[in-house]
Design a protein around this motif. Structure first.
Motif: not given
Lengths: 48, 720
Positions: A19, A22-23, A26-29, A31-36, B66, B114
């Motif tokens: 956990l 994971f936190i 996320v804080r590190d950025g 997972v800001d973009d989940l697609e590219t 994207l 976030r």
């Protein structure tokens, strides 16, 4: 069954560790973009 | 708004000027920039763009996002200019639009995203671990560990009841203060009541402990909300892009030449320079001896008007002759054109309905479920207080607004995908719902039913080769629309003839001597078309007529729409004769042809019609487009129409209108079906829960199964 007294704290520590990781991500950025990223790995580096 | 012409696409030099750098760049040395890059579709595009950082010196990093069509770049400003970077992106075949720096709002949103994800992570970790401890107890295998497992569940539920469920408490409290019930209220009550009830049971050493169901339930709700938000964002976000499509910059003349300046900082008295097909960003006075200006964006009239030195030209007009200089007399924001743009932007902010409506249904469902639970709790209390609490808790957990909260957005995604595959860009998800009740469909003329450019009607080969050559030679330099039409119609001959004393007289025509003979081309305006006569030594030889060509498939689509009992109407700002002759040709009824309509009149006609669909383009349509239940922008007048319309057709054919109607029908049908399933599930489940056949744990298992079922059905129907 006594081993559970050892296993349960370990499992909780493990869960807590994941956990925390994971936190942090996320804080590190991360997972800001989940697609590219999903697309990025599909293409080889040029010249590789 | 036609700023996307070739010249400006290539010229990004404004990015290197301090006035612009301030607003477009970020980072400690203002060395970072964001571009909106349309056309990023696949991993190949991502790779192509990101590889720039290995090939372009001075480009430290380029990251593509994207889903949002964004590219973030960090450069070494001493080696690489932003304008050169933009050019590199253009060379790869993309169209980058620099974005001004994200506002604080967007930064705050990112932080919120976030935090939400962290909450989701905590919920998942707690719910998952509680579930592992509970699992053994379900089968009665826990034995001596039973109380240890129960207490561990209790401890793991503490962060859930406090931190994870916090947004529900806030939402419930806010709505209560506004004297309404929000969807958060039942959740907050279930979370708290379940906690209190289970804790009491735990302390009494009893077995009715529901930390597992409650944490799982809260986790699933959070997941569905998070997914819903992503969907919503992806398809309903538009403000950010709009910002970039505004008239951004203009060449202002100074003592040594010209400089790019942001349009906002233009002052009265500034002298500006415009090239062909650029849009006037202010009301101006013409300084050059004459200029031809297209007003089609303002009035829909295809024929450009000629202005002489000293005359006033309105903002929003498009320069149709070669470069000209102007003196600014009035600012954009005070002009008609500016007002239209502003109104278009204002309107969009209140345009976001479909998901909030689904939420409302969900709320209605939850409130009624909650009331049922409450009524049951009180009426059953005397029989057995424990059983009353258990059954009402089961009901609250079981009741699932998934069809609304999840099924509706998902059905919309599939419809949007389908639309995208057929070349429709949907900017507003309300479209499908609105399109179902459309009765009248209004077509704009210029740029919708017809092309924006003129086309020669006669067959050019009926004129002998030598005269073709003479005409081309005369018109070679001209930027008049007729000249373009000639050049389009007549195949280019190898070499042109030299013309002596070439004279182009605005409003009259063009003349010159070839091999000692005087040749003239004179324009004339007929009833329904533009004509042109060709003279040799004052002797009339040929007559040509020009028309804006009717776009492909028009007739077929109009016939099909009539067959489906839609009323189709033609509405245009062009002259009566022109509009009527086209209307007759396409079979419009007399009472359904509206000509010489300025923007306000169009708005009036549209607003008096029930459930109208408007198909048009250009700034002059935007008011009418906004007022229509469904607005479709046909290709051509892209930027302006996109701001005011729900749907944009990327293909020249109007076939997309039929597709839109079909997809809407399917989509609404799918949503209805989901709602029906949901109502059935909730009714049946509710009865079973209250009669004691379903305990809270089974309810917590059934709930995600039911949402999975709905998702599956939606997926299955959305694909077939």
């Amino acid at each position: 069954m006594n081993v559970l007294y050892l296993m349960i704290p370990i499992s909780l520590l493990l869960a807590g560790g994941f956990l925390a990781a994971f936190i942090w991500s996320v804080r590190d950025g991360q997972v800001d973009d989940l697609e590219t990223p999903a697309h990025r790995i599909l293409e080889d580096e040029e010249g590789a | 708004m036609q700023n996307s012409n070739a010249l400006e696409k290539i010229d990004f030099s404004f990015l290197d000027q301090p006035e612009f750098r301030k607003s477009f760049t970020s980072g400690p040395e203002s060395n970072c920039i964001r571009f909106y890059v349309s056309g990023i579709r696949c991993s190949k595009c991502v790779r192509k763009l990101e590889n720039l950082s290995t090939t372009v010196p001075g480009l430290k990093q380029l990251r593509v996002e994207l889903g949002k069509n964004l590219a973030y770049a960090e450069v070494n400003p001493e080696i690489l200019n932003f304008s050169d970077l933009a050019k590199k992106i253009v060379e790869l075949g993309f169209n980058p639009i620099p974005l001004s720096e994200p506002s604080q709002e967007i930064a705050a949103q990112k932080l919120e995203d976030r935090n939400e994800l962290i909450r989701l992570g905590v919920a998942a970790a707690c719910a998952g671990n509680i579930m592992t401890f509970s699992f053994a107890t379900y089968f009665g295998e826990a034995g001596a560990f039973y109380s240890i497992f129960s207490w561990l569940s209790f401890i793991l539920y503490l962060p859930v009841v406090t931190y994870v469920a916090w947004p529900f408490y806030v939402g419930a409290w806010t709505s209560l203060r506004q004297k309404s019930l929000s969807i958060d209220f039942p959740m907050a009550v279930a979370s708290l009541a379940g906690f209190v009830f289970s804790t009491i049971e735990l302390l009494r050493g009893k077995h009715d402990i529901y930390f597992d169901s409650l944490s799982g339930f809260l986790f699933l709700i959070l997941v569905s909300r998070w997914a819903q938000k992503r969907v919503q964002r992806r398809f309903l976000r538009r403000e950010e892009i709009e910002d970039t499509l505004r008239l951004q910059r203009v060449r202002v003349l100074n003592s040594t030449g010209w400089n790019w300046l942001p349009t906002d900082s233009l002052k009265i008295g500034d002298r500006i320079l415009l090239y062909r097909s650029e849009t006037l960003p202010a009301q101006v006075e013409l300084e050059t001896s004459y200029a031809r200006v297209g007003m089609s964006w303002l009035s829909g009239e295809i024929k450009p008007k000629t202005f002489l030195q000293g005359s006033t030209v309105p903002a929003g007009a498009r320069l149709d002759s070669s470069e000209a200089t102007f003196v600014v007399k009035g600012l954009l924001k005070d002009s008609n054109f500016g007002r239209i743009i502003q109104e278009v932007q204002k309107f969009n902010l209140t345009n976001n309905r479909i998901v909030s409506r689904a939420d409302k249904w969900a709320q209605w469902l939850l409130v009624s479920v909650f009331l049922c639970a409450l009524v049951f709790l009180f009426s059953y209390w005397s029989t057995s207080s424990e059983e009353a609490i258990r059954r009402s808790l089961a009901l609250i957990i079981l009741a699932c607004p998934c069809a609304m909260a999840f099924g509706v957005p998902l059905a919309l995604i599939f419809s949007l995908r389908k639309a995208q595959q057929r070349g429709l860009i949907i900017r507003n998800a309300n479209v499908f719902e609105n399109a179902k009740s459309i009765q009248t469909i209004f077509f704009d003329k210029t740029g919708t039913l017809t092309d924006s450019d003129l086309t020669l009607i006669e067959d050019p080969t009926s004129v002998s080769k030598i005269y073709q050559k003479i005409i081309l030679s005369l018109e070679n330099e001209s930027t008049h629309p007729i000249a373009f039409a000639f050049r389009k119609a007549i195949p280019n001959t190898d070499s042109l003839l030299s013309v002596e004393q070439l004279r182009e007289t605005p409003g009259i025509g063009i003349s010159g001597y070839i091999y000692g003979r005087l040749y003239e081309l004179r324009g004339e305006v007929g009833d329904s078309s533009i004509g042109c006569t060709f003279f040799e030594d004052k002797k009339l030889l040929f007559k040509f007529t020009f028309e804006a060509a009717i776009r492909p498939d028009c007739q077929m689509i109009l016939t099909e729409l009539r067959r489906r009992n839609y009323r189709v109407a033609l509405i245009s700002g062009d002259r009566k004769e022109t509009v009527e002759s086209l209307g007759k040709k396409l079979g419009f009824k007399d009472e359904d042809i509206f000509s010489e309509m300025d923007p306000d009149k169009k708005l009036f006609v549209i607003s008096r019609t029930q459930n109208p669909m408007m198909i048009g383009d250009g700034v002059n349509d935007s008011l009418a487009l906004m007022k229509a239940s469904v607005s479709v922008a046909s290709s051509g007048g892209v930027e302006a129409a996109l701001k005011s319309s729900d749907v944009y057709l990327t293909e020249p054919s109007l076939r997309g209108v039929l597709d839109l109607l079909d997809i809407s029908k399917d989509s609404i049908g799918l949503i209805r079906q989901n709602l029906l399933i949901s109502v059935g599930y909730n009714l049946l489940g509710g009865v079973l829960a209250l009669s004691g056949y379903i305990n809270p744990f089974v309810a917590a298992v059934l709930m995600p199964i039911s949402s999975g079922f709905i998702l599956f059905i939606t997926w299955w129907r959305g694909h077939s």
